[in-house]
Write a protein that holds these residues in place. Structure first.
Motif, mmCIF file in Angstrom:
data_model
loop_
_atom_site.group_PDB
_atom_site.id
_atom_site.type_symbol
_atom_site.label_atom_id
_atom_site.label_comp_id
_atom_site.label_asym_id
_atom_site.label_seq_id
_atom_site.Cartn_x
_atom_site.Cartn_y
_atom_site.Cartn_z
ATOM 1 N N PHE A 4 75.119 22.671 38.175
ATOM 2 C CA PHE A 4 73.773 22.739 37.618
ATOM 3 C C PHE A 4 73.166 24.085 37.979
ATOM 4 C CE2 PHE A 4 69.199 22.268 37.577
ATOM 5 C CZ PHE A 4 68.955 21.480 36.465
ATOM 6 N N ARG B 77 69.945 26.979 36.651
ATOM 7 C CA ARG B 77 68.738 27.067 35.833
ATOM 8 C C ARG B 77 69.092 27.622 34.452
ATOM 9 N NH1 ARG B 77 63.931 26.687 38.760
ATOM 10 N NH2 ARG B 77 63.082 26.668 36.677
ATOM 11 N N ARG B 78 69.821 28.725 34.473
ATOM 12 C CA ARG B 78 70.307 29.280 33.224
ATOM 13 C C ARG B 78 71.804 29.474 33.407
ATOM 14 N NH1 ARG B 78 66.867 34.652 33.336
ATOM 15 N NH2 ARG B 78 67.808 34.539 35.394
ATOM 16 N N HIS B 79 72.571 29.455 32.314
ATOM 17 C CA HIS B 79 74.000 29.690 32.457
ATOM 18 C C HIS B 79 74.209 31.050 33.115
ATOM 19 C CE1 HIS B 79 78.242 29.279 31.755
ATOM 20 N NE2 HIS B 79 78.232 30.569 31.486
ATOM 21 N N ASP C 191 73.414 31.758 36.214
ATOM 22 C CA ASP C 191 72.632 31.832 37.452
ATOM 23 C C ASP C 191 73.404 31.171 38.585
ATOM 24 O OD1 ASP C 191 70.546 33.098 36.286
ATOM 25 O OD2 ASP C 191 69.214 31.366 36.192
ATOM 26 N N PHE C 192 73.013 31.466 39.824
ATOM 27 C CA PHE C 192 73.616 30.771 40.960
ATOM 28 C C PHE C 192 73.343 29.274 40.832
ATOM 29 C CE2 PHE C 192 72.957 35.000 43.014
ATOM 30 C CZ PHE C 192 74.299 35.286 43.166
ATOM 31 N N HIS D 83 64.050 28.259 44.130
ATOM 32 C CA HIS D 83 64.698 27.673 42.956
ATOM 33 C C HIS D 83 64.980 26.182 43.113
ATOM 34 C CE1 HIS D 83 64.911 31.578 41.227
ATOM 35 N NE2 HIS D 83 65.653 32.053 42.204
ATOM 36 N N SER E 44 64.258 22.705 46.124
ATOM 37 C CA SER E 44 64.073 22.175 47.473
ATOM 38 C C SER E 44 65.373 21.529 47.946
ATOM 39 C CB SER E 44 62.958 21.130 47.472
ATOM 40 O OG SER E 44 63.361 20.027 46.678
ATOM 41 N N GLU F 107 65.742 18.522 48.988
ATOM 42 C CA GLU F 107 65.799 17.183 48.409
ATOM 43 C C GLU F 107 66.333 17.214 46.971
ATOM 44 O OE1 GLU F 107 61.950 15.457 48.015
ATOM 45 O OE2 GLU F 107 62.705 13.412 47.874
ATOM 46 N N TYR F 108 65.838 18.183 46.203
ATOM 47 C CA TYR F 108 66.279 18.294 44.808
ATOM 48 C C TYR F 108 67.750 18.688 44.747
ATOM 49 C CZ TYR F 108 66.190 19.887 39.899
ATOM 50 O OH TYR F 108 66.422 20.068 38.562
ATOM 51 N N LYS G 122 69.903 15.745 45.443
ATOM 52 C CA LYS G 122 69.914 14.883 44.256
ATOM 53 C C LYS G 122 70.882 15.437 43.200
ATOM 54 C CE LYS G 122 67.907 12.409 40.776
ATOM 55 N NZ LYS G 122 68.025 10.977 40.659
ATOM 56 N N LEU G 123 70.801 16.756 42.988
ATOM 57 C CA LEU G 123 71.677 17.377 41.994
ATOM 58 C C LEU G 123 73.140 17.275 42.401
ATOM 59 C CD1 LEU G 123 69.642 20.618 41.160
ATOM 60 C CD2 LEU G 123 69.965 18.625 39.679
ATOM 61 N N VAL H 188 74.400 13.847 41.611
ATOM 62 C CA VAL H 188 74.600 13.669 40.162
ATOM 63 C C VAL H 188 75.831 14.454 39.699
ATOM 64 C CG1 VAL H 188 73.609 14.073 37.875
ATOM 65 C CG2 VAL H 188 72.149 13.237 39.742
ATOM 66 N N MET H 189 75.987 15.689 40.193
ATOM 67 C CA MET H 189 77.141 16.505 39.792
ATOM 68 C C MET H 189 78.442 15.863 40.257
ATOM 69 S SD MET H 189 75.922 18.930 37.990
ATOM 70 C CE MET H 189 74.427 18.048 37.544
ATOM 71 N N ARG I 132 79.200 12.972 37.994
ATOM 72 C CA ARG I 132 79.669 13.408 36.673
ATOM 73 C C ARG I 132 81.079 13.994 36.743
ATOM 74 N NH1 ARG I 132 74.033 15.838 34.025
ATOM 75 N NH2 ARG I 132 72.956 13.831 34.107
ATOM 76 N N GLU J 164 68.445 12.481 34.907
ATOM 77 C CA GLU J 164 68.996 12.550 36.267
ATOM 78 C C GLU J 164 68.737 13.871 36.973
ATOM 79 O OE1 GLU J 164 72.711 9.630 36.674
ATOM 80 O OE2 GLU J 164 73.090 11.382 35.418
ATOM 81 N N THR J 165 68.712 14.957 36.186
ATOM 82 C CA THR J 165 68.594 16.277 36.822
ATOM 83 C C THR J 165 67.252 16.957 36.565
ATOM 84 O OG1 THR J 165 69.490 17.423 34.907
ATOM 85 C CG2 THR J 165 71.077 16.670 36.562
ATOM 86 N N LEU K 1 67.410 38.657 38.606
ATOM 87 C CA LEU K 1 68.178 37.525 39.122
ATOM 88 C C LEU K 1 67.245 36.346 39.388
ATOM 89 C CD1 LEU K 1 71.065 36.809 40.071
ATOM 90 C CD2 LEU K 1 70.394 37.554 42.352
ATOM 91 N N GLU L 16 63.079 34.601 35.888
ATOM 92 C CA GLU L 16 63.900 33.975 34.854
ATOM 93 C C GLU L 16 63.410 34.249 33.441
ATOM 94 O OE1 GLU L 16 64.606 29.804 35.609
ATOM 95 O OE2 GLU L 16 64.799 30.195 37.737
ATOM 96 N N THR M 268 67.167 32.952 28.384
ATOM 97 C CA THR M 268 68.391 33.488 27.791
ATOM 98 C C THR M 268 68.561 32.888 26.399
ATOM 99 O OG1 THR M 268 69.522 31.786 29.064
ATOM 100 C CG2 THR M 268 69.616 34.015 29.915
ATOM 101 N N ASP N 146 70.764 31.222 24.944
ATOM 102 C CA ASP N 146 71.249 29.848 24.804
ATOM 103 C C ASP N 146 70.161 28.815 25.137
ATOM 104 O OD1 ASP N 146 71.486 30.932 27.411
ATOM 105 O OD2 ASP N 146 72.739 29.263 28.020
ATOM 106 N N GLN N 147 69.054 29.262 25.706
ATOM 107 C CA GLN N 147 67.972 28.324 25.990
ATOM 108 C C GLN N 147 67.040 28.139 24.799
ATOM 109 O OE1 GLN N 147 66.570 30.407 29.713
ATOM 110 N NE2 GLN N 147 66.542 28.314 30.471
ATOM 111 N N SER O 204 62.445 19.735 39.324
ATOM 112 C CA SER O 204 62.603 18.750 40.394
ATOM 113 C C SER O 204 61.499 17.690 40.317
ATOM 114 C CB SER O 204 62.607 19.448 41.762
ATOM 115 O OG SER O 204 61.326 19.919 42.089
ATOM 116 N N ILE P 230 62.037 13.811 40.940
ATOM 117 C CA ILE P 230 61.660 13.407 42.290
ATOM 118 C C ILE P 230 60.144 13.241 42.306
ATOM 119 C CG2 ILE P 230 61.610 14.048 44.736
ATOM 120 C CD1 ILE P 230 64.106 15.772 44.161
#
Lengths: 292, 743
Positions: A186, A188-190, A192-193, A262, A264, A266-267, A270-271, A274-275, A278, B615-616, B673, B676, B679, B681-682, B737, B741
């Protein structure tokens, strides 16, 4: 944008390179693809006094298969891995992971050795290599060493490589053809870290029970994490939806990913859960098809 | 065939696509030296000392300059070309290094040691208004409404002499009716706080300029400025040089969006004069984020009320803009939009301009409107949900029409808000069934539009090409539209027209390319110039063809007698006759002028469809439509392109763009970086629907089109996400999030 001044060497052989590392040690950094080091230098967040550029060492750029094991030279580009049909067929997890690395321009230049030596906990390749139980060949004037993933990766951006050592190759053991794999993350954008991700490799017996499984997580801690408790729970049992859910919950027990702007802690946990879920679902689906 | 309305490729597009356009940083100037800035690393501090000797010994470094080396400037502390005694934000320039190469300048800048004594900083606007907060600006300056009016926004709301909280430089307010009583009598109310993050233009081309001192005390300035005349006049005033001695050469603008009128030029001019050498400064991306002024964050506490049938009753709002280390001027704009978009019987609005220890802010495409409409249109969406009324229906019942009271107490002219809403209601993206996890959101927006008196010149070249000379740079493709207007007025195909943006020494006066005003302000002048050039040309032809001007026409590069095609004269021949040695005809040299008397406000409605991952918290845009009243589309694909770009920028505010500062005023998102930008694709395909309700005063019925599309996108996406997830989004950008959450 310009880095602080530095000295520069471009050795043509591994022997010459380790000679330079032996001589200059801490002073120098090895330049491979430069996709992380060069931006850090341009931001002047890294100021190595000397660069040992290993791009001119042809022998490090080869992909070899020996006795069923995959040997990736440290200078193999991500794009070489991405485009190799052999790797896609026999080590599909590597292929699945590599396409998540940055953007195509980065993959054209970035190297597998550089990714390992940089040891970013959000990097895809170290995570996949942890799932694959890869070995890391290291050389210095003092002699060769072979390290397991949990020996080379120490912490954020830290490996156990000594200043005079050069990572020369990555060795990946053969994979059972019936194994199902998946790599999901997961971001934020393809490119990204990733805020969280999972690499899964699972083999099912004829009766549908799990005979072997590896679950590795990225961005889950200071280095790649193998979810050993999840693996333990899955091994030997039927891998149904409930088992996957339980294993995914177990995978994130006790994890402490770092909070930042980017995401927390906790988030991120959660991710990661889920990952994992999946990735397991997808890998089991593939393994079931292959086992049949 | 008429050029206007016919899809036409951008005249300058090919050169940009193939990389042939020569930008400011590509320019060679003899004897050029390079400048790099040393920026403050602290947000609030006294300067103890600046040690320059190490920098001076870096090979290639020619000079290191600090404030004391420059003539005193009569401007506020944060606006000093180089910080004098204090710094007011991290990123404020404190020293400049001049060197023979860009690389040496960077090395020199890294060697300057700045010793700062840290003082208390405040980085949050709410905290800055507390009595205990440090005072940010030395002198509380009045907000400058000149900036707001330049962008065509409805500024000028009356400021009441209310008691101001600390660090508040100006108060905007609007009152109508008894909002308290009307709210109390409302059947349904929504009360919530909405926040919008600071964002940055992030133009592809960083800020850059080259300045050369000229013999006799003049200056030549090459800049990708949106406003060559504004820049010239600003420099003339700051440097006390007559404006005519400053030549501003407008260079191609690699993205402006309000951020490129002036920034570096004043400092560069001082440095260039000091060393008597031409200088260039190109900011790095990090410096752009830290030093070039972005758009302010804002916070709105809003309460709106309605009767059970959806008729709006009252609006109350308290809002604040976080202007960084500047006074700010967005408040009046917000107040006008809040008060004037719907038929509120009663409003009570107070807005504060707050200063903090962060980078000063300035205009960004429809300044104030994206912030305000996010709050207003989110509240309207919440109200629609509470009333269980279709959100477009709720707006239709309350939208302003011609004759209704606008945000400043005047009457709206003919506007097309209703037409936009009707088009949205019937749009397939709005009516199509929703998939699992999918929802549709809508939001409206508006923009007042600016206008500035402008002129244009026109002549015919030896090969027959019609040259139009203007003083306004092309930041949006507007020159193609102007060429089309000229083509029709003259009787030419657009291929035979070229537009030249001249330097300020020779160009006719032109508006700043901002405020959606270029076509609106210049269109009439260009039209008039082309008509006059045609008249002059036909006058010459009259004698050649022995026919009255009204019997002549321009066909295929010739002037011919109408109905007698064999009686013609080549235009090239007419040019020769009127320019040759010993010639007897006066050359074609036309000019046109325009001063549009009133604004033509624009309305727009956006529709966003999103699919959310329960979920995410991830969500994807599955469809997008932008409906906008453009008056008349001069070049339809160009308008569409403008809308696409505006949508990307306004949607970017929802998807992730934000300038994040920590409590000490340090920018945490100072690179691409972490900052944001959306991009490709968004972003989904964007369906643009143009409503054409012609302006009675704009050229050929045109209205401004550049800013409205940058307004409602964030609200449309946020409303869709709120409906898809059941979690109401009240803060931009959208925190994924929070969608999964519970907070």
């Amino acid at each position: 944008m310009k880095p602080a001044p530095f000295d520069y060497d471009d050795p043509r052989s591994v022997d010459e390179a380790i000679g330079l590392l032996a001589r200059y040690g801490d002073e120098c950094k090895v330049l491979a693809g430069g996709q992380s080091l060069v931006p850090l230098m341009n931001f002047r967040l890294a100021r190595p006094g000397r660069l040992v550029d290993i791009n001119g060492i042809e022998s490090l750029g080869q992909v070899k298969v020996e006795n069923g094991r995959l040997l990736l030279g440290a200078m193999v580009r991500h794009a070489q891995v991405e485009r190799s049909n052999d790797i896609a067929a026999r080590w599909p997890l590597l292929h699945d992971a590599i396409v998540w690395v940055g953007h195509s321009q980065i993959r054209n230049r970035g190297t597998v050795g550089g990714s390992v030596a940089h040891a970013d906990p959000a990097a895809e390749l170290p995570c996949a290599l942890a799932a694959l139980d890869a070995k890391f060949h290291v050389l210095s004037r003092r002699g060769p060493r072979v390290l397991r993933w949990d020996q080379i990766f120490v912490s954020e951006f830290t490996t156990s490589l000594a200043p005079d050592e050069l990572l020369t190759a990555i060795e990946v053991p053969p994979q059972d053809p019936s194994t199902g794999v998946a790599f999901v993350e997961f971001a934020r954008r393809h490119g990204d870290f990733a805020l969280g991700g999972a690499a899964v490799s699972i083999t099912l017996a004829r009766n549908g029970t799990c005979s072997d499984v590896a679950v590795a997580l990225l961005s889950a801690g200071p280095r790649p994490v193998r979810a050993e408790e999840a693996e333990r729970r899955l091994k030997g049992g039927q891998v149904d939806e409930a088992a996957i859910k339980q294993a995914s919950a177990a995978a994130v027990q006790g994890l402490h990913p770092t909070s930042d702007l980017h995401g927390s802690r906790e988030y991120r946990v959660k991710l990661l859960q889920v990952m994992t879920e999946r990735a397991l679902t997808k890998a089991v689906h593939l393994a079931t098809r292959r086992a049949a | 065939m008429s050029a206007v309305g016919t899809p036409t490729r951008r005249l300058e597009g090919r050169d940009k696509v193939v990389g042939a356009t020569r930008y400011t940083a590509d320019l060679d100037v003899g004897g050029l030296l390079h400048v790099q800035l040393v920026l403050s690393h602290l947000a609030s501090a006294r300067i103890r000392s600046i040690e320059t000797s190490a920098a001076r010994s870096v090979p290639g470094v020619v000079d290191v300059v600090v404030a004391g080396d420059l003539p005193e400037q009569d401007v506020a502390g944060p606006d000093q070309p180089l910080a004098t005694q204090r710094v007011f934000y991290a990123g404020q320039p404190v020293a400049a290094v001049i060197a023979t190469s860009e690389a040496a300048a960077h090395d020199g800048a890294a060697a300057v040691e700045v010793d700062l004594e840290e003082t208390d900083a405040v980085a949050d606007a709410v905290a800055a208004m507390q009595d205990s907060s440090p005072v940010v600006l030395d002198v509380q300056e009045e907000a400058d409404e000149g900036d707001a009016s330049m962008h065509g926004a409805a500024a000028g709301n009356e400021s009441e002499p209310v008691e101001r909280p600390r660090n508040v430089s100006a108060v905007a307010s609007a009152k109508r009716g008894d909002a308290g009583a009307a709210m109390a009598a409302s059947g349904v109310t929504v009360k919530a706080t909405y926040s919008v993050a600071a964002v940055h233009h992030t133009a592809m081309e960083p800020h850059v300029s080259t300045v050369r001192p000229e013999p006799g005390g003049g200056l030549t300035v090459w800049s990708p400025t949106q406003g060559p005349f504004a820049l010239r006049d600003e420099l003339a005033e700051k440097l006390d040089i007559p404006a005519h001695k400053i030549r501003v050469v407008p260079m191609p603008v690699g993205g402006g969006f309000g951020g490129k009128v002036s920034l570096l030029e004043g400092l560069l001019a001082l440095l260039a004069i000091r060393g008597n050498r031409p200088l260039r400064l190109v900011l790095t991306r990090r410096q752009v984020f830290a030093f070039a002024k972005g758009a302010p964050a804002a916070r709105f506490e809003i309460e709106i009320g309605a009767k059970k049938d959806g008729t709006l009753t009252a609006l109350r709002a308290k809002f604040s803009y976080d202007n960084g280390a500047s006074a700010g001027w967005h408040g009046g704009i917000s107040s006008a939009f809040l008060a004037g978009t719907y038929r509120w019987p009663a409003v009570d609005i107070t807005g504060y301009e707050v200063s903090t220890n962060k980078t000063p802010v300035d205009a960004y495409r429809a300044p104030g409107a994206p912030q305000t409409y996010f709050a207003l249109e989110s509240a309207m969406d919440e109200l629609a949900q509470k009333l269980d009324i279709d959100p477009i229906e709720l707006r239709l019942r309350n939208a302003v029409r011609e004759g209704d009271i606008d945000g400043q107490g005047a009457k709206w002219p003919r506007v097309a808000f209703i037409e936009c809403l009707e088009e949205a209601r019937n749009h397939p993206l709005y009516t199509a069934p929703l998939g699992a996890g999918e929802a549709v959101g809508i939001a409206a927006g508006s923009w007042g539009g600016a206008r500035t008196p402008s002129a244009a010149g026109c002549r015919v070249e030896p090969d027959g090409t019609l040259s139009i000379l203007i003083g306004t740079p092309d930041v949006s493709g507007a020159t193609t539209g102007l060429a089309m207007i000229a083509a029709d007025a003259f009787g030419y195909p657009v291929e035979k027209v070229r537009i030249e943006t001249g330097e300020t020494g020779v160009a006719p006066y032109g508006a700043v390319a901002a405020g959606s005003q270029t076509t609106y302000s210049l269109g009439g002048a260009v039209h008039e110039a082309a008509v006059e050039a045609r008249r002059q040309l036909l006058e010459i032809a009259t004698e050649q063809l022995e026919a009255a001007p009204e019997d002549l026409e321009i066909v295929d590069g010739r002037v011919a007698v109408r109905g007698v095609p064999e009686r013609f004269v080549e235009i090239t021949e007419l040019v020769t006759l009127s320019t040759q040695f010993m010639g007897t005809f006066r050359p074609v040299q036309a000019s046109g002028r325009s001063a549009v008397q009133t604004a033509s406000p624009q309305f727009t409605v956006h529709i966003a469809r999103v699919k959310a991952d329960p979920e995410t918290g991830a969500f994807a845009l599955t469809g997008y439509a932008a409906i906008q009243d453009v008056g008349r589309a001069i070049n339809p694909p160009e308008v569409e392109g403008q809308v696409h770009g505006g949508v990307a920028q306004s949607v970017g505010r929802a998807l992730g763009e934000q300038l994040v500062y920590d409590a000490e005023g340090q920018l945490k998102t100072g690179s691409l970086l972490d900052y944001e930008v959306p991009t490709v694709d968004q972003l989904p395909g964007i369906d643009v629907r143009m409503i054409e309700v012609p302006s009675p005063v704009g050229p050929l019925g045109a209205k401004g089109v550049g800013e409205p599309p940058a307004v409602p996108g964030a609200a449309a996406v946020a409303n869709a996400v709120s409906r898809a997830t059941g979690v109401r989004v009240r803060d931009l950008p959208i925190d994924r999030s929070r969608l999964v959450i519970p907070s």
